[in-house]
Design a protein around this motif. Sequence first.
Motif, short mmCIF file in Angstrom:
data_model
loop_
_atom_site.label_atom_id
_atom_site.label_comp_id
_atom_site.label_asym_id
_atom_site.label_seq_id
_atom_site.Cartn_x
_atom_site.Cartn_y
_atom_site.Cartn_z
N VAL A 44 25.67 -16.92 0.42
CA VAL A 44 25.80 -17.25 -1.00
C VAL A 44 24.76 -16.43 -1.77
O VAL A 44 23.59 -16.38 -1.41
CB VAL A 44 25.60 -18.77 -1.25
N GLN A 45 25.19 -15.78 -2.83
CA GLN A 45 24.34 -14.85 -3.56
C GLN A 45 23.30 -15.58 -4.40
O GLN A 45 23.61 -16.50 -5.17
CB GLN A 45 25.20 -13.97 -4.46
N GLU A 46 22.04 -15.15 -4.25
CA GLU A 46 20.95 -15.67 -5.07
C GLU A 46 21.16 -15.21 -6.51
O GLU A 46 21.45 -14.06 -6.76
CB GLU A 46 19.60 -15.16 -4.56
N ARG A 47 21.02 -16.16 -7.45
CA ARG A 47 21.21 -15.82 -8.87
C ARG A 47 19.92 -15.96 -9.69
O ARG A 47 19.73 -15.23 -10.66
CB ARG A 47 22.28 -16.73 -9.49
N LEU A 48 19.05 -16.92 -9.32
CA LEU A 48 17.84 -17.16 -10.09
C LEU A 48 16.72 -17.58 -9.16
O LEU A 48 16.96 -18.34 -8.21
CB LEU A 48 18.09 -18.26 -11.13
N ARG A 49 15.51 -17.10 -9.42
CA ARG A 49 14.35 -17.46 -8.61
C ARG A 49 13.18 -17.79 -9.53
O ARG A 49 12.95 -17.09 -10.52
CB ARG A 49 13.97 -16.29 -7.69
N ASN A 79 6.82 -16.90 -12.39
CA ASN A 79 7.72 -15.84 -12.84
C ASN A 79 9.16 -16.24 -12.58
O ASN A 79 9.47 -16.89 -11.58
CB ASN A 79 7.42 -14.53 -12.11
N ILE A 80 10.05 -15.85 -13.48
CA ILE A 80 11.47 -16.17 -13.36
C ILE A 80 12.24 -14.87 -13.20
O ILE A 80 12.07 -13.94 -14.00
CB ILE A 80 11.98 -16.93 -14.60
N GLY A 81 13.07 -14.83 -12.17
CA GLY A 81 13.87 -13.65 -11.93
C GLY A 81 15.34 -13.98 -11.97
O GLY A 81 15.79 -14.92 -11.31
N ASN A 129 12.45 -10.62 -6.59
CA ASN A 129 11.03 -10.31 -6.68
C ASN A 129 10.59 -10.13 -8.13
O ASN A 129 10.16 -9.04 -8.52
CB ASN A 129 10.72 -9.02 -5.89
N PRO A 130 10.68 -11.18 -8.96
CA PRO A 130 10.25 -11.03 -10.35
C PRO A 130 8.75 -10.80 -10.43
O PRO A 130 7.96 -11.52 -9.82
CB PRO A 130 10.65 -12.37 -10.99
N ASP A 131 8.35 -9.77 -11.15
CA ASP A 131 6.94 -9.44 -11.24
C ASP A 131 6.38 -9.66 -12.65
O ASP A 131 5.25 -9.29 -12.94
CB ASP A 131 6.68 -8.00 -10.78
N THR A 132 7.19 -10.26 -13.52
CA THR A 132 6.74 -10.61 -14.87
C THR A 132 7.24 -12.03 -15.17
O THR A 132 8.02 -12.59 -14.40
CB THR A 132 7.31 -9.65 -15.92
N ASP A 180 9.14 -20.29 -3.09
CA ASP A 180 9.76 -20.09 -4.39
C ASP A 180 10.98 -20.99 -4.48
O ASP A 180 11.64 -21.25 -3.47
CB ASP A 180 10.23 -18.64 -4.57
N MET A 181 11.32 -21.44 -5.69
CA MET A 181 12.56 -22.20 -5.89
C MET A 181 13.67 -21.22 -6.21
O MET A 181 13.52 -20.37 -7.08
CB MET A 181 12.41 -23.22 -7.01
N VAL A 182 14.79 -21.34 -5.48
CA VAL A 182 15.88 -20.38 -5.59
C VAL A 182 17.19 -21.11 -5.85
O VAL A 182 17.45 -22.16 -5.26
CB VAL A 182 15.98 -19.54 -4.30
N PHE A 183 18.01 -20.53 -6.73
CA PHE A 183 19.33 -21.07 -7.04
C PHE A 183 20.36 -20.01 -6.65
O PHE A 183 20.25 -18.86 -7.07
CB PHE A 183 19.46 -21.39 -8.53
N GLY A 184 21.36 -20.41 -5.88
CA GLY A 184 22.42 -19.49 -5.49
C GLY A 184 23.78 -20.03 -5.89
O GLY A 184 24.02 -21.23 -5.81
N VAL A 185 24.66 -19.14 -6.34
CA VAL A 185 26.03 -19.51 -6.72
C VAL A 185 26.93 -18.37 -6.27
O VAL A 185 26.57 -17.20 -6.39
CB VAL A 185 26.16 -19.71 -8.24
#
Length: 181
Positions: free
Chosen positions: A124-129, A135-137, A142-145, A108-113
């Motif tokens: 560093v806290q994950e903000r977006l996956r 799916n975008i979380g 664990n985005p399931d939609t 998965d591609m993950v962005f942390g800030v």
Amino acid sequence: NEDGIIVKPNNAVELYYDNSKKLATTSTGIDVTGNVVASGALTIGDPSLITGGAPADQGVLSVYGSGKNALIIQTTSNSSSRGIAFRNSGDAYVGYISMENRGNSDADMVFGVDDANESNVGNVQERLRITKEGNIGIGTANPDTLLNLFGTGNTTIKVHNNSATAGTYSRLQLITGGPGS
């Protein structure tokens, strides 16, 4: 007997340090053994091929190429994650972009800030996956939609239109059914 420089019959050059070859010119470029430290800018590729020429401010590392693989960051094991970390001048980690291993060579591609106090990029806290399924979380690993927003307390989705023109509006449309519904 210690050789520092050897010039081969084909004009290839080899540079040695402590009898260990560190740099060699080849028919396709150069081979380097060990770390490369550059005090100036490093350019990879040919900036003269850019339409209109290379920009004046090319940064410390400039990579020129085309296609989705102009710059490749590859892990040595499919069970490992790989990414780019950002630190401030005090050496604290403030963010990252990574491909996080999910097993079976999936990622998965993950962005942390985070704030400017982290000495370990793993904190560093994950903000977006974005999952391999698309799916975008935000606020969840664990985005399931298609879009999964998770927060604590009041979670708000804000649509803001700053136009002063009469008749303009902001809206959030929730549609059930296929195209044209």
